[in-house]
Scaffold this motif. Structure first.
Motif, PDB file in Angstrom:
ATOM      1  N   SER A 310       0.811  -1.219   0.000  1.00 41.48           N
ATOM      2  CA  SER A 310       0.000   0.000   0.000  1.00 41.48           C
ATOM      3  C   SER A 310       0.845   1.270   0.000  1.00 41.48           C
ATOM      4  N   GLU A 311       2.001   1.243   0.671  1.00 43.60           N
ATOM      5  CA  GLU A 311       2.890   2.409   0.702  1.00 43.60           C
ATOM      6  C   GLU A 311       4.290   1.980   0.271  1.00 43.60           C
ATOM      7  N   PHE A 312       4.604   2.238  -0.981  1.00 44.37           N
ATOM      8  CA  PHE A 312       5.869   1.826  -1.577  1.00 44.37           C
ATOM      9  C   PHE A 312       6.887   2.947  -1.363  1.00 44.37           C
ATOM     10  N   THR A 313       7.546   2.916  -0.203  1.00 38.86           N
ATOM     11  CA  THR A 313       8.462   4.000   0.157  1.00 38.86           C
ATOM     12  C   THR A 313       9.824   3.812  -0.509  1.00 38.86           C
ATOM     13  N   PRO A 314      10.621   4.876  -0.620  1.00 35.08           N
ATOM     14  CA  PRO A 314      11.938   4.771  -1.261  1.00 35.08           C
ATOM     15  C   PRO A 314      12.899   3.853  -0.521  1.00 35.08           C
ATOM     16  N   GLN A 315      12.647   3.576   0.752  1.00 35.14           N
ATOM     17  CA  GLN A 315      13.570   2.754   1.525  1.00 35.14           C
ATOM     18  C   GLN A 315      13.347   1.255   1.355  1.00 35.14           C
ATOM     19  N   LEU A 316      12.263   0.871   0.699  1.00 32.63           N
ATOM     20  CA  LEU A 316      12.047  -0.555   0.433  1.00 32.63           C
ATOM     21  C   LEU A 316      13.087  -1.032  -0.574  1.00 32.63           C
ATOM     22  N   ASP A 317      13.678  -2.170  -0.285  1.00 33.71           N
ATOM     23  CA  ASP A 317      14.808  -2.633  -1.094  1.00 33.71           C
ATOM     24  C   ASP A 317      14.506  -3.923  -1.850  1.00 33.71           C
ATOM     25  N   MET A 318      14.295  -5.027  -1.104  1.00 41.38           N
ATOM     26  CA  MET A 318      14.033  -6.327  -1.727  1.00 41.38           C
ATOM     27  C   MET A 318      12.741  -6.914  -1.162  1.00 41.38           C
ATOM     28  N   PHE A 319      11.973  -7.533  -2.046  1.00 40.22           N
ATOM     29  CA  PHE A 319      10.693  -8.139  -1.683  1.00 40.22           C
ATOM     30  C   PHE A 319      10.791  -9.655  -1.868  1.00 40.22           C
ATOM     31  N   ALA A 320      10.189 -10.400  -0.955  1.00 44.28           N
ATOM     32  CA  ALA A 320      10.066 -11.846  -1.135  1.00 44.28           C
ATOM     33  C   ALA A 320       8.807 -12.106  -1.952  1.00 44.28           C
ATOM     34  N   PHE A 321       8.923 -12.945  -2.970  1.00 40.44           N
ATOM     35  CA  PHE A 321       7.778 -13.175  -3.854  1.00 40.44           C
ATOM     36  C   PHE A 321       7.662 -14.664  -4.156  1.00 40.44           C
ATOM     37  N   LEU A 322       6.450 -15.180  -4.006  1.00 40.58           N
ATOM     38  CA  LEU A 322       6.204 -16.609  -4.214  1.00 40.58           C
ATOM     39  C   LEU A 322       4.885 -16.805  -4.948  1.00 40.58           C
ATOM     40  N   VAL A 323       4.910 -17.647  -5.971  1.00 37.72           N
ATOM     41  CA  VAL A 323       3.691 -18.055  -6.682  1.00 37.72           C
ATOM     42  C   VAL A 323       3.631 -19.573  -6.616  1.00 37.72           C
ATOM     43  N   ASN A 324       2.540 -20.108  -6.082  1.00 41.17           N
ATOM     44  CA  ASN A 324       2.402 -21.557  -6.012  1.00 41.17           C
ATOM     45  C   ASN A 324       0.997 -21.991  -6.390  1.00 41.17           C
ATOM     46  N   GLU A 325       0.875 -23.261  -6.774  1.00 42.52           N
ATOM     47  CA  GLU A 325      -0.431 -23.857  -7.043  1.00 42.52           C
ATOM     48  C   GLU A 325      -0.754 -24.750  -5.867  1.00 42.52           C
TER      49      GLU A 325
END
Length: 392
Positions: A310-325
């Protein structure tokens, strides 16, 4: 749909008609309450022997259409069949003003009559069979139901709890004199595209809250489709959306049903710490959504429009992302990190993203903030799924 639970008592159902398979289920002795755990095959045989009329086809079609509209598979659970005929998964009429549906003799009445005529164990035995069926995870799955012409009767089959692409089906053949009989046929997915096929299988997605149900329950989530789930933000930071999704292949055999794709994104939304001491004020969050992709929608772009951050600030660096069935099984997790920056230094937050033992992992890894900034509005490929993110 992939579970291995059994349904109590259906072994009394298969009589000596042309629809019965060679491996006939056992029949309970007179005056003995059925206690056998049996196969979906027996339930399919029972459905093929019910005196179905057009109204019953409309009842099932109404339920599976409602489930589909609610963001689930084309399914009609035994619980809903007995509790409220014609109701789809995801509709809670007890809490809404949605109208109920009326049928002169719903499917549940046919099943009650069928069991009552075929067991001599007494009324309590019939009630026990009905209760066991209603509380089971069995359901009628109708793939490609949107192609039904409103007239043709279904071939009835079942999930054999294997990855087979074909199976025995029971076709109701109606004669000109009004009589009917049941004959065995071989069914495959091509046949299900050309004429109605009901599959008796297991439900495994009704425990999820679909994106459509979330939108309905929270006015702030908007209408979906081309409308974003939340109105334009008045904050100084942009919002990260998952705009749409396209599944390139099915992960289960057609007798199981649709693919339940689960999207997970882990980060620290709204992170604005300026000192190391302020790090303790923030906690990581995991956003996840389930989207059921009907087999008829495979290879098509499906609008999703859900907020990931919701708030994508400049200090955000890396995101964990997972797609599964989702395929069920014992719950486990993927332990990973999301990182943020404070005074040009990176700091990690540990995340445990939930998984099930049998889930198919389509893609997992870390995505940088620069990826989202550079590729906003562009289609990205993540294994067998393509996703479009939007940062605005």
């Amino acid at each position: 749909m992939k579970g291995l639970l059994r349904i109590v008592g259906a072994s009394v159902l298969c009589l000596s008609t042309v629809s019965c398979v060679n491996e006939k289920p056992s029949v309970e002795q007179e005056n003995e309450v059925p206690k056998t755990w049996t196969e979906l095959k027996d339930l399919a045989v029972m459905f093929s022997e019910l005196p179905l009329e057009k109204e019953h086809l409309q009842e099932v079609h109404s339920a599976v259409t409602e489930s589909l509209t609610n963001g689930y598979d084309e399914e009609y659970t035994m619980h809903d069949l007995f509790e409220e005929p014609g109701k789809g998964v995801g509709t809670e009429r007890l809490d809404t003003k949605a109208p109920t549906k009326s049928y002169s003799k719903p499917l549940r009445s046919l099943i009650e009559d069928y069991l009552g005529a075929r067991t001599k164990a007494g009324e309590s035995s019939v009630e026990g069979l009905l209760e066991a069926l209603e509380s089971s995870d069995a359901q009628v799955y109708w793939p490609y139901s949107e192609l039904w012409d409103g007239q043709q009767f279904p071939i009835i089959t079942y999930y054999p709890e294997s990855e087979a692409s074909t199976n025995i089906g029971y076709e109701i053949v109606r004669e000109e004199d009004g009589s009917s009989h049941v004959q065995q046929v071989i069914v495959d997915e091509k046949m299900a595209m050309e004429r109605p096929v009901w599959v008796l299988n297991r439900n495994d997605d009704s425990g999820y809250e679909s994106i459509e149900v979330r939108r309905r329950n929270d006015p702030e989530w908007g209408l979906g489709g081309e409308v974003y789930v939340k109105s334009a933000s008045t904050q100084e930071y942009p919002t990260l959306y998952l705009k749409d999704i396209k599944l390139m292949r099915n992960y289960d055999c057609w007798l199981c049903g649709a693919s339940e794709i689960v999207i997970h994104c882990g980060s620290v939304s709204g992170f604005t710490a300026s000192t190391e001491a302020e790090l303790k004020l923030f906690k990581p969050t995991i956003t996840n959504f389930m989207i059921s992709v009907p087999r008829s929608k495979m290879g098509q772009r499906i609008p999703f429009n859900a907020v990931l951050i919701s708030e994508f600030t400049p200090q955000l660096d890396m995101f964990a992302f997972l797609v599964n069935e989702d395929d069920g099984g014992t719950q486990t997790s993927w332990k990973t990190e999301a990182t943020v920056k404070v005074n040009s230094k990176s700091y990690g937050f540990t995340l445990n993203i939930p998984l099930n033992l049998h889930d198919d992992i389509i893609w997992r890894g870390q995505l940088s903030s620069s990826y989202f900034r550079k590729n906003s509005g562009k289609v990205g490929n993540f294994g067998d799924v393509s996703l479009t993110f939007l940062l605005e």
